[in-house]
Design a protein around this motif. Structure first.
Motif, PDB file in Angstrom:
ATOM      1  N   ARG A 187       0.859  -1.057   0.047  1.00 16.00           N
ATOM      2  CA  ARG A 187       0.041   0.127  -0.034  1.00 16.00           C
ATOM      3  C   ARG A 187       0.917   1.146   0.117  1.00 16.00           C
ATOM      4  O   ARG A 187       2.039   1.178   0.364  1.00 16.00           O
ATOM      5  CB  ARG A 187      -0.773   0.049   1.142  1.00 16.00           C
ATOM      6  CG  ARG A 187      -2.217  -0.882   1.138  1.00 16.00           C
ATOM      7  CD  ARG A 187      -2.774  -0.660   2.240  1.00 16.00           C
ATOM      8  NE  ARG A 187      -3.867  -1.904   2.286  1.00 16.00           N
ATOM      9  CZ  ARG A 187      -4.892  -1.890   3.257  1.00 16.00           C
ATOM     10  NH1 ARG A 187      -4.792  -0.994   4.223  1.00 16.00           N
ATOM     11  NH2 ARG A 187      -5.776  -3.028   3.160  1.00 16.00           N
ATOM     12  N   TRP A 188       0.411   2.356  -0.396  1.00 15.02           N
ATOM     13  CA  TRP A 188       1.221   3.677  -0.197  1.00 15.02           C
ATOM     14  C   TRP A 188       0.076   4.663   0.155  1.00 15.02           C
ATOM     15  O   TRP A 188      -1.125   4.646   0.073  1.00 15.02           O
ATOM     16  CB  TRP A 188       1.435   4.251  -1.914  1.00 15.02           C
ATOM     17  CG  TRP A 188       0.501   4.349  -2.749  1.00 15.02           C
ATOM     18  CD1 TRP A 188      -0.168   3.386  -3.428  1.00 15.02           C
ATOM     19  CD2 TRP A 188      -0.418   5.584  -2.875  1.00 15.02           C
ATOM     20  NE1 TRP A 188      -1.269   3.730  -4.375  1.00 15.02           N
ATOM     21  CE2 TRP A 188      -1.423   5.070  -4.035  1.00 15.02           C
ATOM     22  CE3 TRP A 188      -0.337   6.692  -2.443  1.00 15.02           C
ATOM     23  CZ2 TRP A 188      -2.213   6.137  -4.533  1.00 15.02           C
ATOM     24  CZ3 TRP A 188      -1.279   7.656  -3.001  1.00 15.02           C
ATOM     25  CH2 TRP A 188      -2.286   7.260  -3.760  1.00 15.02           C
ATOM     26  N   TRP A 243      -4.494   7.344  -0.634  1.00 12.65           N
ATOM     27  CA  TRP A 243      -4.039   6.290  -0.562  1.00 12.65           C
ATOM     28  C   TRP A 243      -4.052   5.344  -1.646  1.00 12.65           C
ATOM     29  O   TRP A 243      -5.261   5.480  -2.399  1.00 12.65           O
ATOM     30  CB  TRP A 243      -3.941   5.661   0.875  1.00 12.65           C
ATOM     31  CG  TRP A 243      -5.537   5.025   0.942  1.00 12.65           C
ATOM     32  CD1 TRP A 243      -6.597   5.791   1.271  1.00 12.65           C
ATOM     33  CD2 TRP A 243      -5.941   3.833   0.651  1.00 12.65           C
ATOM     34  NE1 TRP A 243      -7.818   5.055   1.163  1.00 12.65           N
ATOM     35  CE2 TRP A 243      -7.581   3.664   1.009  1.00 12.65           C
ATOM     36  CE3 TRP A 243      -5.516   2.444   0.533  1.00 12.65           C
ATOM     37  CZ2 TRP A 243      -8.331   2.757   0.938  1.00 12.65           C
ATOM     38  CZ3 TRP A 243      -6.045   1.189   0.303  1.00 12.65           C
ATOM     39  CH2 TRP A 243      -7.558   1.318   0.619  1.00 12.65           C
ATOM     40  N   GLY A 244      -3.642   4.103  -1.969  1.00 13.82           N
ATOM     41  CA  GLY A 244      -4.107   3.103  -2.821  1.00 13.82           C
ATOM     42  C   GLY A 244      -3.082   1.994  -2.762  1.00 13.82           C
ATOM     43  O   GLY A 244      -2.238   1.756  -1.580  1.00 13.82           O
ATOM     44  N   SER A 245      -3.069   1.003  -3.726  1.00 14.67           N
ATOM     45  CA  SER A 245      -2.218  -0.094  -3.559  1.00 14.67           C
ATOM     46  C   SER A 245      -1.002  -0.156  -4.670  1.00 14.67           C
ATOM     47  O   SER A 245      -1.157   0.616  -5.423  1.00 14.67           O
ATOM     48  CB  SER A 245      -3.239  -1.361  -3.829  1.00 14.67           C
ATOM     49  OG  SER A 245      -3.823  -1.131  -5.353  1.00 14.67           O
ATOM     50  N   LEU A 246      -0.123  -0.993  -4.390  1.00 16.53           N
ATOM     51  CA  LEU A 246       1.017  -0.956  -5.026  1.00 16.53           C
ATOM     52  C   LEU A 246       1.158  -2.401  -5.755  1.00 16.53           C
ATOM     53  O   LEU A 246       0.774  -3.485  -5.380  1.00 16.53           O
ATOM     54  CB  LEU A 246       2.334  -1.035  -4.217  1.00 16.53           C
ATOM     55  CG  LEU A 246       2.589   0.201  -3.524  1.00 16.53           C
ATOM     56  CD1 LEU A 246       3.408   0.129  -2.479  1.00 16.53           C
ATOM     57  CD2 LEU A 246       2.805   1.419  -4.675  1.00 16.53           C
ATOM     58  N   CYS A 275      -1.463   2.523  -7.887  1.00 14.69           N
ATOM     59  CA  CYS A 275      -2.698   2.284  -8.206  1.00 14.69           C
ATOM     60  C   CYS A 275      -3.577   2.838  -7.005  1.00 14.69           C
ATOM     61  O   CYS A 275      -3.244   3.024  -6.013  1.00 14.69           O
ATOM     62  CB  CYS A 275      -3.216   0.911  -8.328  1.00 14.69           C
ATOM     63  SG  CYS A 275      -2.289  -0.033  -9.577  1.00 14.69           S
ATOM     64  N   GLY A 276      -4.929   3.298  -7.462  1.00 15.70           N
ATOM     65  CA  GLY A 276      -5.687   3.673  -6.456  1.00 15.70           C
ATOM     66  C   GLY A 276      -5.985   2.492  -5.567  1.00 15.70           C
ATOM     67  O   GLY A 276      -5.870   1.503  -5.535  1.00 15.70           O
ATOM     68  N   PRO A 277      -7.032   3.114  -4.398  1.00 11.07           N
ATOM     69  CA  PRO A 277      -7.615   2.066  -3.361  1.00 11.07           C
ATOM     70  C   PRO A 277      -8.427   0.845  -3.975  1.00 11.07           C
ATOM     71  O   PRO A 277      -8.336  -0.380  -3.246  1.00 11.07           O
ATOM     72  CB  PRO A 277      -8.123   2.880  -2.382  1.00 11.07           C
ATOM     73  CG  PRO A 277      -8.323   4.217  -3.099  1.00 11.07           C
ATOM     74  CD  PRO A 277      -7.747   4.462  -4.328  1.00 11.07           C
ATOM     75  N   HIS A 278      -9.263   1.236  -5.053  1.00  8.57           N
ATOM     76  CA  HIS A 278     -10.136   0.344  -5.346  1.00  8.57           C
ATOM     77  C   HIS A 278      -9.938  -0.336  -6.831  1.00  8.57           C
ATOM     78  O   HIS A 278     -10.994  -0.827  -7.435  1.00  8.57           O
ATOM     79  CB  HIS A 278     -11.526   0.592  -4.919  1.00  8.57           C
ATOM     80  CG  HIS A 278     -11.820   1.132  -3.588  1.00  8.57           C
ATOM     81  ND1 HIS A 278     -11.618   0.183  -2.473  1.00  8.57           N
ATOM     82  CD2 HIS A 278     -11.865   2.344  -2.981  1.00  8.57           C
ATOM     83  CE1 HIS A 278     -11.823   0.755  -1.353  1.00  8.57           C
ATOM     84  NE2 HIS A 278     -11.992   2.311  -1.562  1.00  8.57           N
ATOM     85  N   PHE A 305      -2.444   2.727   7.141  1.00  9.36           N
ATOM     86  CA  PHE A 305      -1.941   1.183   7.204  1.00  9.36           C
ATOM     87  C   PHE A 305      -2.220   0.682   8.412  1.00  9.36           C
ATOM     88  O   PHE A 305      -1.895  -0.588   8.553  1.00  9.36           O
ATOM     89  CB  PHE A 305      -0.432   1.587   7.039  1.00  9.36           C
ATOM     90  CG  PHE A 305       0.031   2.094   5.699  1.00  9.36           C
ATOM     91  CD1 PHE A 305      -0.383   1.496   4.736  1.00  9.36           C
ATOM     92  CD2 PHE A 305       0.588   3.353   5.565  1.00  9.36           C
ATOM     93  CE1 PHE A 305       0.066   2.134   3.250  1.00  9.36           C
ATOM     94  CE2 PHE A 305       0.937   3.809   4.269  1.00  9.36           C
ATOM     95  CZ  PHE A 305       0.739   3.134   3.372  1.00  9.36           C
ATOM     96  N   ALA A 306      -2.991   1.149   9.137  1.00 11.49           N
ATOM     97  CA  ALA A 306      -3.559   0.448  10.456  1.00 11.49           C
ATOM     98  C   ALA A 306      -4.901  -0.204  10.127  1.00 11.49           C
ATOM     99  O   ALA A 306      -5.444  -0.886  10.959  1.00 11.49           O
ATOM    100  CB  ALA A 306      -3.648   1.137  11.535  1.00 11.49           C
TER     101      ALA A 306
END
Length: 124
Positions: A29-30, A43-46, A56-59, A118-119
């Motif tokens: 995640r970022w 935030w989003g995903s890597l 990438c975006g979160p969804h 991230f929590a």
């Protein structure tokens, strides 16, 4: 491992455009820590593809930005000062805009975040 990545020199968007991202290699995640002139979600995903990191975006799995040559799967891992080309692609249907990324900080501590993105649990 957590990385602080600085993206800049996207002159075609804005001569002062930049984004500072915090990447968590373990959770993939970022989060956006600072920005001006470039729009990204908070935030989003890597994802890693052929030695490149897709931001990438979160969804979704469509990249907002591609960090060319930043391979989160490499055994040697990214290092402070490492640089590469960034392809900004968050404006759908428009041509890619080239900028640069560089690793500002590498944090090898394994601490659990108390709050924030991230929590969150994995059910998102």
């Amino acid at each position: 491992m957590r990385l602080t990545i600085h993206l800049d020199t996207f002159d075609r968007v804005n001569p002062m455009a930049f984004v500072i991202l915090w990447l968590d290699e373990e959770t993939r995640r970022w989060s956006r820590e600072g920005h001006m002139g470039l729009e990204l979600p908070e935030w989003g995903s890597l994802h890693v593809d052929c030695g490149n990191t897709l931001v990438c975006g979160p969804h979704d799995s469509m990249p907002c930005c591609v960090l060319e040559g930043l391979d989160l799967n490499a055994e040697s891992g990214p290092f402070e000062g490492e640089t590469g080309r960034a392809q900004w692609c968050s404006d759908a249907g428009k041509t890619l805009i080239t900028g640069h990324w560089h690793v500002q900080c590498v944090d090898n501590e394994r601490t659990q975040p108390e709050d924030g993105i991230f929590a969150a649990d994995d059910s998102e």
